[in-house]
Design a protein around this motif. Sequence first.
Motif, PDB file in Angstrom:
ATOM      1  N   LEU A   1       1.004  -1.227  -0.070  1.00 35.78           N
ATOM      2  CA  LEU A   1      -0.033   0.177  -0.068  1.00 35.78           C
ATOM      3  C   LEU A   1       0.699   1.420   0.080  1.00 35.78           C
ATOM      4  O   LEU A   1       1.285   1.557   1.042  1.00 35.78           O
ATOM      5  N   GLY A   2       0.940   2.137  -1.065  1.00 33.33           N
ATOM      6  CA  GLY A   2       1.680   3.257  -1.246  1.00 33.33           C
ATOM      7  C   GLY A   2       0.620   4.233  -1.130  1.00 33.33           C
ATOM      8  O   GLY A   2      -0.393   4.271  -1.922  1.00 33.33           O
ATOM      9  N   ILE A   3       0.734   5.189  -0.246  1.00 35.90           N
ATOM     10  CA  ILE A   3       0.015   6.334  -0.142  1.00 35.90           C
ATOM     11  C   ILE A   3       0.752   7.699  -0.501  1.00 35.90           C
ATOM     12  O   ILE A   3       2.035   7.642  -0.389  1.00 35.90           O
TER      13      ILE A   3
ATOM     14  N   GLY B   1       4.676   8.079  -1.141  1.00 37.92           N
ATOM     15  CA  GLY B   1       5.247   8.653  -2.255  1.00 37.92           C
ATOM     16  C   GLY B   1       5.738  10.440  -1.561  1.00 37.92           C
ATOM     17  O   GLY B   1       4.741  10.955  -1.026  1.00 37.92           O
ATOM     18  N   ALA B   2       6.852  10.476  -1.762  1.00 37.61           N
ATOM     19  CA  ALA B   2       7.367  11.712  -1.295  1.00 37.61           C
ATOM     20  C   ALA B   2       8.306  12.352  -2.080  1.00 37.61           C
ATOM     21  O   ALA B   2       9.359  11.721  -2.766  1.00 37.61           O
TER      22      ALA B   2
ATOM     23  N   LYS C   1      11.773  16.576   4.009  1.00 38.06           N
ATOM     24  CA  LYS C   1      10.819  16.354   5.333  1.00 38.06           C
ATOM     25  C   LYS C   1       9.985  15.087   5.122  1.00 38.06           C
ATOM     26  O   LYS C   1       9.924  14.310   5.928  1.00 38.06           O
ATOM     27  N   ASN C   2       9.374  14.968   4.043  1.00 35.68           N
ATOM     28  CA  ASN C   2       8.330  14.015   3.449  1.00 35.68           C
ATOM     29  C   ASN C   2       9.263  12.675   3.238  1.00 35.68           C
ATOM     30  O   ASN C   2       8.608  11.450   3.699  1.00 35.68           O
TER      31      ASN C   2
ATOM     32  N   GLY D   1       8.743   1.851   3.038  1.00 31.46           N
ATOM     33  CA  GLY D   1       9.450   2.076   1.735  1.00 31.46           C
ATOM     34  C   GLY D   1       9.100   3.634   1.223  1.00 31.46           C
ATOM     35  O   GLY D   1       8.002   4.206   1.789  1.00 31.46           O
ATOM     36  N   TRP D   2       9.961   3.893   0.448  1.00 30.29           N
ATOM     37  CA  TRP D   2       9.665   5.322  -0.128  1.00 30.29           C
ATOM     38  C   TRP D   2       9.657   5.115  -1.756  1.00 30.29           C
ATOM     39  O   TRP D   2      10.056   4.401  -2.335  1.00 30.29           O
ATOM     40  N   LEU D   3       8.585   5.990  -2.348  1.00 37.51           N
ATOM     41  CA  LEU D   3       8.371   5.830  -3.767  1.00 37.51           C
ATOM     42  C   LEU D   3       8.538   7.156  -4.412  1.00 37.51           C
ATOM     43  O   LEU D   3       7.872   8.187  -4.739  1.00 37.51           O
ATOM     44  N   PRO D   4       9.892   7.344  -4.665  1.00 41.29           N
ATOM     45  CA  PRO D   4      10.210   8.451  -5.601  1.00 41.29           C
ATOM     46  C   PRO D   4       9.923   8.425  -7.117  1.00 41.29           C
ATOM     47  O   PRO D   4       9.961   7.602  -7.778  1.00 41.29           O
TER      48      PRO D   4
END
Length: 339
Positions: free
Chosen positions: A94-96, A173-174, A178-179, A189-192
Amino acid sequence: MSDDLKLGLNLGYWQRQAHDATDLVQAAERLGYDSVWTAEAYGSDVFTPLAWYGARTSRIKLGTSVAQISARSPVTTAMTAMTLDHLTGGRLLLGIGASGPQVVEGWYGQPFPRPLARTREYVDILRKVWRREEPVTSDGPHYPLPYPGGTGLGKPLKLITHPLRPEIPLYLGAEGPKNVALAAEITDGWLPLFTLPDKIGSMYGDSLADAPPDFDIAAMVLFMVTDDLQSALNVVKLMLTLYIGGMGAKSRNFHADIIARMGYADAAEKIQELYLSGRKDEAFHAIPDELADGISLLGPPARIRDRLQLWRDSPVTTLLAMGPQDEPTLRTVRDLVLG
């Protein structure tokens, strides 16, 4: 640094026409892709296509990149995620994301201010719902539960259905530092969206300093396997023209901001100025080829293989391939990334 990159397929959201990518998703599963991801803006939603593909596959993980938090209350997203995770045997990622003020306030009719605080509160409620440790309450200012006011009859409730997994993997998603730091602190996890692999350390090193060892950086990367490098660059530049020039207001465009932080501040300002004044063709030509090339993997297979080393040397752990439209291209990308 990761020599063992994971590989996913990012389908994005539908454009003008509906698009059933079942054949492509099934091919990706056969070829050993780790995951497939859908998206939403203000057209197709993120969950329905993912459920469709999940019903037609059995192993590939299913990711949202991203579900916009202003589109649904946190408990609605938690219920949807729990349901989809059950039906697909625990394959959901789940990516938000917060989106931007134009979409949040113009499309969803919700306030945009304080996106980091709203995201933190949102994630906290998601996890309370899935864990079912007690009836869900929240005293935060953005998503208070029970609702203060109204009839006064609201009561804390607990999710009826027991989740298949009480800890569904969460991604954020960031783009801002800061995000990104928030993603490293509270999610898995991070979604660049736009990434220069050799600049992640200098741009986000402090933000990622406290990330856990298994934190997944799943970067979206446009792949185009072709002998016509300039045509491929033009495809990327066309996308960047829209995102830098028009996906946000003049005073607040997160995509233009990240391009500026990459070292292209003058170009970003010029592109946005040209685009917003209606000179879109000039905005397109103002995008540096090196920028379009740097965030993508373009050209003949040998060139892509060489440029993949930049990604292997970076903190990125997963490549989410955008662009492949057929099984042969999926296979070529698979062979290049997974060897």
